[in-house]
Design an enzyme around this catalytic site. Structure first.
Site, mmCIF file in Angstrom:
data_model
loop_
_atom_site.group_PDB
_atom_site.id
_atom_site.type_symbol
_atom_site.label_atom_id
_atom_site.label_comp_id
_atom_site.label_asym_id
_atom_site.label_seq_id
_atom_site.Cartn_x
_atom_site.Cartn_y
_atom_site.Cartn_z
ATOM 1 N N LYS A 219 -23.449 -36.519 6.192
ATOM 2 C CA LYS A 219 -23.733 -37.802 5.033
ATOM 3 C C LYS A 219 -23.401 -38.943 5.597
ATOM 4 O O LYS A 219 -24.268 -39.988 5.394
ATOM 5 C CB LYS A 219 -22.769 -37.393 3.999
ATOM 6 C CG LYS A 219 -22.094 -38.834 3.152
ATOM 7 C CD LYS A 219 -21.541 -38.356 2.188
ATOM 8 C CE LYS A 219 -19.973 -38.978 1.994
ATOM 9 N NZ LYS A 219 -20.013 -40.455 2.148
ATOM 10 N N ASN A 220 -22.220 -39.104 6.302
ATOM 11 C CA ASN A 220 -21.973 -40.642 6.996
ATOM 12 C C ASN A 220 -22.859 -41.161 8.125
ATOM 13 O O ASN A 220 -22.661 -42.241 8.421
ATOM 14 C CB ASN A 220 -20.520 -40.649 7.120
ATOM 15 C CG ASN A 220 -19.654 -40.386 6.003
ATOM 16 O OD1 ASN A 220 -20.115 -40.670 4.908
ATOM 17 N ND2 ASN A 220 -18.580 -39.799 6.013
ATOM 18 N N ARG B 277 -10.043 -51.017 0.497
ATOM 19 C CA ARG B 277 -11.453 -50.906 1.306
ATOM 20 C C ARG B 277 -12.091 -52.358 1.378
ATOM 21 O O ARG B 277 -13.269 -52.519 0.884
ATOM 22 C CB ARG B 277 -12.393 -50.053 0.685
ATOM 23 C CG ARG B 277 -11.634 -48.346 0.635
ATOM 24 C CD ARG B 277 -12.824 -47.553 0.058
ATOM 25 N NE ARG B 277 -13.400 -47.126 1.198
ATOM 26 C CZ ARG B 277 -14.162 -46.021 1.129
ATOM 27 N NH1 ARG B 277 -14.443 -45.353 -0.116
ATOM 28 N NH2 ARG B 277 -14.852 -45.442 2.138
ATOM 29 N N ARG C 44 -21.899 -36.090 -4.398
ATOM 30 C CA ARG C 44 -22.055 -37.113 -3.460
ATOM 31 C C ARG C 44 -22.395 -36.841 -2.072
ATOM 32 O O ARG C 44 -22.913 -37.369 -1.338
ATOM 33 C CB ARG C 44 -21.022 -38.290 -3.660
ATOM 34 C CG ARG C 44 -21.058 -38.827 -5.218
ATOM 35 C CD ARG C 44 -20.135 -40.328 -4.924
ATOM 36 N NE ARG C 44 -20.456 -40.968 -3.900
ATOM 37 C CZ ARG C 44 -19.734 -41.770 -3.235
ATOM 38 N NH1 ARG C 44 -18.454 -42.106 -3.923
ATOM 39 N NH2 ARG C 44 -19.909 -42.497 -2.057
ATOM 40 N N CYS D 104 -15.428 -44.365 -2.852
ATOM 41 C CA CYS D 104 -14.408 -43.679 -3.475
ATOM 42 C C CYS D 104 -13.196 -44.584 -3.597
ATOM 43 O O CYS D 104 -13.189 -45.251 -2.740
ATOM 44 C CB CYS D 104 -13.960 -42.426 -2.509
ATOM 45 S SG CYS D 104 -15.110 -41.088 -2.619
ATOM 46 N N ASP E 227 -10.899 -37.467 6.295
ATOM 47 C CA ASP E 227 -11.763 -36.929 5.300
ATOM 48 C C ASP E 227 -11.410 -35.482 5.071
ATOM 49 O O ASP E 227 -11.804 -34.877 4.149
ATOM 50 C CB ASP E 227 -13.356 -37.059 5.544
ATOM 51 C CG ASP E 227 -13.698 -38.413 5.438
ATOM 52 O OD1 ASP E 227 -14.731 -38.927 5.708
ATOM 53 O OD2 ASP E 227 -12.925 -39.380 4.769
HETATM 54 C C1 EPZ Z 1 -16.198 -44.254 6.468
HETATM 55 O O1 EPZ Z 1 -15.680 -45.279 5.445
HETATM 56 C C2 EPZ Z 1 -16.440 -43.184 5.346
HETATM 57 N N1 EPZ Z 1 -17.754 -43.482 4.829
HETATM 58 C C3 EPZ Z 1 -15.325 -42.775 4.839
HETATM 59 O O2 EPZ Z 1 -15.691 -41.490 4.401
HETATM 60 C C4 EPZ Z 1 -14.138 -42.422 5.952
HETATM 61 O O3 EPZ Z 1 -13.181 -41.792 5.316
HETATM 62 C C5 EPZ Z 1 -14.032 -43.620 6.835
HETATM 63 O O4 EPZ Z 1 -15.055 -43.985 7.456
HETATM 64 C C6 EPZ Z 1 -12.867 -43.235 7.794
HETATM 65 O O5 EPZ Z 1 -13.356 -42.336 8.631
HETATM 66 C C7 EPZ Z 1 -18.916 -43.811 5.144
HETATM 67 O O6 EPZ Z 1 -18.955 -43.696 6.365
HETATM 68 C C8 EPZ Z 1 -19.931 -44.123 4.164
HETATM 69 P P1 EPZ Z 1 -13.463 -47.598 7.678
HETATM 70 P P2 EPZ Z 1 -15.326 -46.824 5.739
HETATM 71 O O7 EPZ Z 1 -14.075 -48.937 7.542
HETATM 72 O O8 EPZ Z 1 -16.409 -47.348 6.875
HETATM 73 C C9 EPZ Z 1 -9.957 -50.722 6.637
HETATM 74 C C10 EPZ Z 1 -16.191 -39.725 2.758
HETATM 75 O O9 EPZ Z 1 -15.265 -38.839 1.983
HETATM 76 N N2 EPZ Z 1 -11.094 -51.797 6.833
HETATM 77 O O10 EPZ Z 1 -13.392 -46.910 8.889
HETATM 78 O O11 EPZ Z 1 -15.478 -47.515 4.427
HETATM 79 C C11 EPZ Z 1 -10.016 -49.636 5.485
HETATM 80 O O12 EPZ Z 1 -9.525 -50.375 4.305
HETATM 81 C C12 EPZ Z 1 -15.731 -41.101 3.012
HETATM 82 O O13 EPZ Z 1 -17.402 -39.323 3.473
HETATM 83 C C13 EPZ Z 1 -10.603 -52.874 6.662
HETATM 84 O O14 EPZ Z 1 -9.298 -53.315 6.629
HETATM 85 O O15 EPZ Z 1 -13.844 -46.595 6.606
HETATM 86 C C14 EPZ Z 1 -9.395 -48.478 6.003
HETATM 87 O O16 EPZ Z 1 -8.020 -48.571 5.860
HETATM 88 C C15 EPZ Z 1 -14.428 -41.532 2.371
HETATM 89 N N3 EPZ Z 1 -11.522 -54.272 6.858
HETATM 90 C C16 EPZ Z 1 -9.695 -48.437 7.401
HETATM 91 O O17 EPZ Z 1 -10.013 -49.821 7.792
HETATM 92 C C17 EPZ Z 1 -12.711 -53.683 6.996
HETATM 93 O O18 EPZ Z 1 -13.632 -54.523 7.132
HETATM 94 C C18 EPZ Z 1 -10.975 -47.405 7.936
HETATM 95 O O19 EPZ Z 1 -12.114 -47.790 7.118
HETATM 96 C C19 EPZ Z 1 -13.121 -52.309 6.958
HETATM 97 C C20 EPZ Z 1 -12.233 -51.290 6.893
#
Ligand code: EPZ
Length: 433
Positions: free
Chosen positions: A23-24, A125, A400, A120, A308
């Protein structure tokens, strides 16, 4: 349509299950097809609602979509007539990955407008790191009434450090940097398998990206990109969910069409819990006949234990011999589902980002509600291993990210069915948050 899953627990899963495309990776690759301004054939796309949403957004932007073969998830996408850089469809607010249209539009035409993403509810985020990257490349970025606007006279390569190894920011900055002038480096880049898959797809379209999968990604801007054919990697998280379901139901399952090295953090934890594991070249056999030993888990960026798979592991550990802990270091509120597990008899306390799980002999089926995608998957595992019947509401979250999950579970011997929720049927459920 409002549907629920009804599960009668206690049946060990057995047999073979084949994992769908990631998915991701898919939710990034689809918006990236805009960079080709041509024809891409994508295979192994999972049939999930996030993919359907993105295909609808692409169509609204002027892309031509042709389904080649549903069974193999093959789709032909022609983006040569996408002549806008404004993604303002309301569909954009329905998923997190819609923000990838910003990086793609910026990369293609130095301009982008997009409705801010959904996704989610597992934490704040923010997207500050995405914006930091776009601004480093020379874009002016503004957020106004729930839309993000970015524009630049031209994009010039830059050295970008990510304060957190963000998956989304790493991918979005790669999109914007593909055709920028000169070289871009992303340090403290995310290394997840789907980040590598997206970089491989971009290179197939003519980009020049090196180092994906390491802390430092180097991108040399190219003048133009083109269409290509590409097959999405297997889904690490779907695979892990089925591995945990096999162990939690005291089953014996071959989870095939996966990449074993992607599963290593979970595999080693399952072995620590006393679960039987056989690693093949493209499968992992999981077999178990007892309650798990208690373990401690700390979620980390790849190759650490994936956030995840935190919720599905918590369900299995809820019947462990002893007390386990899970420290969630990635998201600040990813334990909402614990309230639902408590209804089933789990003994879990949560303080900030730490869950302490006192193992109980057995969970009891009851009515529960999915609070997000992976929580929904975790509640399915809880229903499969509980005594009696479990009804799971709000299963739209699960659709989803899981492709035909009940069909795959039925083929493994589970007693699960999807039924319509009658009007006001679930009013009696306490809606705690
Ligand atoms: C991706 O989300 C995945 N979603 C998430 O999967 C997954 O949990 C996550 O990566 C971590 O592996 C998709 O790929 C669509 P991050 P993403 O940016 O990109 C902080 C699922 O169930 N952060 O790696 O949103 C953020 O708040 C979903 O498939 C900032 O602070 O995750 C978090 O604490 C849920 N500023 C951490 O980094 C930013 O600009 C990791 O977020 C971006 C992120």
């Amino acid at each position: 349509m409002n549907e629920k899953f009804v599960i009668t627990g206690g049946k060990p899963l057995s047999g073979t299950v084949s994992i769908s495309g990631a998915k991701n990776a898919a939710v990034a690759i689809l918006p990236a097809t805009i960079l080709a301004k041509g024809v891409c054939t994508i295979e192994n796309l999972p049939q999930i609602s996030d993919v359907r949403l993105l295909l609808n957004i692409l169509k609204e932007l002027g892309a031509k979509i042709e389904v080649i073969d549903t069974a193999s998830g093959s789709i032909r996408i022609d983006t040569s007539e996408v002549n806008t850089c404004h993604a303002t469809s309301q569909l954009m607010t329905r998923l997190r990955a819609s923000y990838y249209f910003v990086g793609a539009f910026l990369g293609l035409c130095n301009e982008a407008e997009a409705l801010l993403p959904g996704g989610c509810a597992i934490g704040k985020r923010p997207i500050d790191l995405h914006i930091k990257g776009f601004e480093a490349l020379g874009a002016k970025v503004e957020i106004e009434n729930a839309s993000l606007f970015a524009s630049a006279k031209e994009l010039n390569g830059a050295d970008i450090y990510l304060d957190q190894a963000s998956v989304g920011a790493t991918i979005n900055i790669m999109f914007a940097a593909c055709m920028a002038n000169g070289r871009t480096t992303i340090t403290n880049a995310a290394k997840e398998p789907h980040v590598v898959d997206v970089a491989n797809f971009l290179n197939r379209m003519g980009a020049n990206i090196r180092g994906a999968g390491t802390d430092t990604i180097r991108i040399r801007g190219v003048k133009k990109m083109h269409g290509c054919s590409y097959s999405v990697i297997p889904d690490q998280i779907e695979a892990g969910t089925f591995m945990l379901a096999a162990a939690a139901t005291k089953g014996d399952v071959i989870v095939q069409n996966l990449i074993p090295v992607h599963m290593e953090a979970l595999t080693t934890k399952l072995i620590e819990m006393g679960v039987g594991i056989v690693r093949g070249d493209d499968y992992i056999r999981v077999f178990n006949d007892r309650r798990p030993k208690a373990v401690n888990i700390k979620t980390l960026v790849y190759p650490g234990y994936p956030t995840d798979l935190q919720q599905p592991a918590c369900v299995f550990l809820s019947i462990a011999e002893g007390t386990s802990t899970i420290l969630e270091t990635i998201f600040e509120s990813r334990f909402k589902y614990v309230e639902e597990l408590r209804k089933m008899g789990a003994n879990i306390t949560v303080t900030d980002r730490l869950a302490t799980i006192k193992g109980v002999p057995q969970l009891k089926g009851t009515s529960v509600r999915a609070t997000d995608l992976r929580a929904g998957a975790a509640l399915i595992i809880a229903g499969l291993m509980a005594e009696g019947e479990t009804q799971i509401y709000d299963i739209g979250y699960i659709d989803r990210g899981y492709d035909h999950i009940e069909d795959k579970l039925l083929a493994l011997g589970a007693d699960i069915r999807r039924t319509k929720v009658e009007d006001n049927e679930d009013d009696h459920l306490e809606y705690i948050y």
